[in-house]
Design a protein around this motif. Structure first.
Motif, PDB file in Angstrom:
ATOM      1  N   MET A   1     -22.139   3.551  -0.162  1.00 52.66           N
ATOM      2  CA  MET A   1     -21.251   4.276  -1.031  1.00 52.66           C
ATOM      3  C   MET A   1     -19.809   3.957  -0.638  1.00 52.66           C
ATOM      4  O   MET A   1     -19.458   3.936   0.530  1.00 52.66           O
ATOM      5  N   LYS A   2     -18.992   3.723  -1.632  1.00 52.51           N
ATOM      6  CA  LYS A   2     -17.604   3.389  -1.399  1.00 52.51           C
ATOM      7  C   LYS A   2     -16.801   4.651  -1.177  1.00 52.51           C
ATOM      8  O   LYS A   2     -16.996   5.635  -1.880  1.00 52.51           O
ATOM      9  N   PRO A   3     -15.881   4.566  -0.200  1.00 54.25           N
ATOM     10  CA  PRO A   3     -15.016   5.734  -0.036  1.00 54.25           C
ATOM     11  C   PRO A   3     -14.072   5.831  -1.221  1.00 54.25           C
ATOM     12  O   PRO A   3     -13.605   4.837  -1.763  1.00 54.25           O
ATOM     13  N   ASN A   4     -13.797   7.006  -1.600  1.00 51.88           N
ATOM     14  CA  ASN A   4     -12.927   7.244  -2.743  1.00 51.88           C
ATOM     15  C   ASN A   4     -11.552   7.649  -2.217  1.00 51.88           C
ATOM     16  O   ASN A   4     -11.305   8.825  -1.969  1.00 51.88           O
ATOM     17  N   ILE A   5     -10.706   6.642  -2.040  1.00 51.99           N
ATOM     18  CA  ILE A   5      -9.361   6.910  -1.529  1.00 51.99           C
ATOM     19  C   ILE A   5      -8.394   6.697  -2.675  1.00 51.99           C
ATOM     20  O   ILE A   5      -8.370   5.653  -3.315  1.00 51.99           O
ATOM     21  N   LYS A   6      -7.600   7.689  -2.895  1.00 50.04           N
ATOM     22  CA  LYS A   6      -6.594   7.574  -3.946  1.00 50.04           C
ATOM     23  C   LYS A   6      -5.223   7.481  -3.305  1.00 50.04           C
ATOM     24  O   LYS A   6      -4.852   8.309  -2.494  1.00 50.04           O
ATOM     25  N   LEU A   7      -4.539   6.415  -3.676  1.00 47.09           N
ATOM     26  CA  LEU A   7      -3.175   6.246  -3.202  1.00 47.09           C
ATOM     27  C   LEU A   7      -2.234   6.876  -4.202  1.00 47.09           C
ATOM     28  O   LEU A   7      -2.475   6.833  -5.406  1.00 47.09           O
ATOM     29  N   PRO A   8      -1.177   7.454  -3.680  1.00 45.04           N
ATOM     30  CA  PRO A   8      -0.239   8.049  -4.622  1.00 45.04           C
ATOM     31  C   PRO A   8       0.424   6.949  -5.447  1.00 45.04           C
ATOM     32  O   PRO A   8       0.697   5.859  -4.963  1.00 45.04           O
ATOM     33  N   LYS A   9       0.651   7.239  -6.679  1.00 46.30           N
ATOM     34  CA  LYS A   9       1.273   6.290  -7.573  1.00 46.30           C
ATOM     35  C   LYS A   9       2.781   6.464  -7.487  1.00 46.30           C
ATOM     36  O   LYS A   9       3.293   7.575  -7.547  1.00 46.30           O
ATOM     37  N   LEU A  10       3.458   5.329  -7.281  1.00 42.84           N
ATOM     38  CA  LEU A  10       4.910   5.383  -7.209  1.00 42.84           C
ATOM     39  C   LEU A  10       5.461   5.314  -8.613  1.00 42.84           C
ATOM     40  O   LEU A  10       4.977   4.592  -9.464  1.00 42.84           O
ATOM     41  N   SER A  11       6.518   6.042  -8.851  1.00 41.24           N
ATOM     42  CA  SER A  11       7.144   5.984 -10.167  1.00 41.24           C
ATOM     43  C   SER A  11       7.863   4.649 -10.290  1.00 41.24           C
ATOM     44  O   SER A  11       8.091   3.948  -9.312  1.00 41.24           O
ATOM     45  N   GLY A  12       8.278   4.247 -11.449  1.00 40.72           N
ATOM     46  CA  GLY A  12       8.963   2.980 -11.693  1.00 40.72           C
ATOM     47  C   GLY A  12      10.215   2.857 -10.857  1.00 40.72           C
ATOM     48  O   GLY A  12      10.508   1.805 -10.320  1.00 40.72           O
ATOM     49  N   LEU A  13      10.936   3.932 -10.689  1.00 39.40           N
ATOM     50  CA  LEU A  13      12.173   3.899  -9.910  1.00 39.40           C
ATOM     51  C   LEU A  13      11.856   3.659  -8.432  1.00 39.40           C
ATOM     52  O   LEU A  13      12.512   2.875  -7.781  1.00 39.40           O
ATOM     53  N   ASP A  14      10.829   4.296  -7.916  1.00 34.91           N
ATOM     54  CA  ASP A  14      10.470   4.109  -6.508  1.00 34.91           C
ATOM     55  C   ASP A  14      10.003   2.684  -6.233  1.00 34.91           C
ATOM     56  O   ASP A  14      10.306   2.127  -5.194  1.00 34.91           O
ATOM     57  N   SER A  15       9.256   2.085  -7.138  1.00 34.27           N
ATOM     58  CA  SER A  15       8.782   0.714  -6.966  1.00 34.27           C
ATOM     59  C   SER A  15       9.955  -0.250  -6.958  1.00 34.27           C
ATOM     60  O   SER A  15      10.000  -1.184  -6.149  1.00 34.27           O
ATOM     61  N   ARG A  16      10.889  -0.034  -7.852  1.00 33.05           N
ATOM     62  CA  ARG A  16      12.071  -0.910  -7.891  1.00 33.05           C
ATOM     63  C   ARG A  16      12.912  -0.750  -6.632  1.00 33.05           C
ATOM     64  O   ARG A  16      13.421  -1.726  -6.087  1.00 33.05           O
ATOM     65  N   THR A  17      13.057   0.445  -6.163  1.00 31.55           N
ATOM     66  CA  THR A  17      13.831   0.691  -4.946  1.00 31.55           C
ATOM     67  C   THR A  17      13.167   0.011  -3.760  1.00 31.55           C
ATOM     68  O   THR A  17      13.841  -0.632  -2.950  1.00 31.55           O
ATOM     69  N   ALA A  18      11.863   0.137  -3.654  1.00 33.49           N
ATOM     70  CA  ALA A  18      11.133  -0.484  -2.557  1.00 33.49           C
ATOM     71  C   ALA A  18      11.268  -2.007  -2.623  1.00 33.49           C
ATOM     72  O   ALA A  18      11.507  -2.675  -1.605  1.00 33.49           O
ATOM     73  N   LEU A  19      11.137  -2.589  -3.807  1.00 35.83           N
ATOM     74  CA  LEU A  19      11.291  -4.025  -3.976  1.00 35.83           C
ATOM     75  C   LEU A  19      12.706  -4.467  -3.596  1.00 35.83           C
ATOM     76  O   LEU A  19      12.901  -5.481  -2.923  1.00 35.83           O
TER      77      LEU A  19
END
Length: 168
Positions: A1-19
């Motif tokens: 059985m696969k573990p069900n891990i959910k990663l938080p979704k980054l908003s568009g602004l957070d992804s751009r900032t991180a990039l």
């Protein structure tokens, strides 16, 4: 059985900032490496210049004859500075007289050169040389080996010799 891990979704602004942050860090690292490379290259060039001055000085000192002694002494004097230049200027005429009177002919060859100390503004260079020396009218030569310690200071864009000594 696969573990069900959910990663938080980054908003568009957070992804751009991180990039942007990652890109900025990468550019900063490349610029820093470029500056380090440039400084290393400049140090290598300066070290090579100091070695060339020391090498030329020792070669001029071990390659002598009465026809070129004045030119050699003039060239050697231009590479000197400070108290050492004053000492050299004081004995240059006597040295020339000895070469002329004894009809000394010497052909020097630099065997190896090593940088003993270097900090960008001062250097100590060790030069190993040999010379074939003849006196008077004799064609018989004697092999001589010398090791010379040359101290240099950077003066503007030139290296000048502040001391020389024969070492064992």
């Amino acid at each position: 059985m696969k573990p069900n891990i959910k990663l938080p979704k980054l908003s568009g602004l957070d992804s751009r900032t991180a990039l942007f942050v990652v890109t900025l860090a990468a550019v900063a690292a490349i610029v820093w490496q470029g500056m380090v490379w440039y400084q290393d290259r400049q140090d290598d060039d300066r070290r090579d210049e100091a070695v060339a001055v020391a090498r030329d000085q020792v070669l001029d000192l071990t390659t002598l004859d009465s026809e070129t002694i004045d030119d050699k002494l003039e060239a050697m004097g231009k590479r000197l500075s400070g108290d050492f230049k004053r000492q050299f200027d004081g004995f240059a005429d006597t040295f020339a007289d000895v070469v002329n009177e004894d009809k000394i002919r010497a052909t020097g060859e630099v065997k190896s050169v090593a940088v003993d100390q270097y900090d960008g503004e001062t250097a100590v260079v060790l030069v190993a040389t040999s010379a074939e020396v003849a006196h008077g009218k004799s064609d018989k030569t004697t092999a001589k080996n010398y090791r010379v310690r040359v101290e240099l200071d950077r003066n503007g864009d030139r290296w000048l010799i502040t001391g020389m000594e024969f070492v064992a």
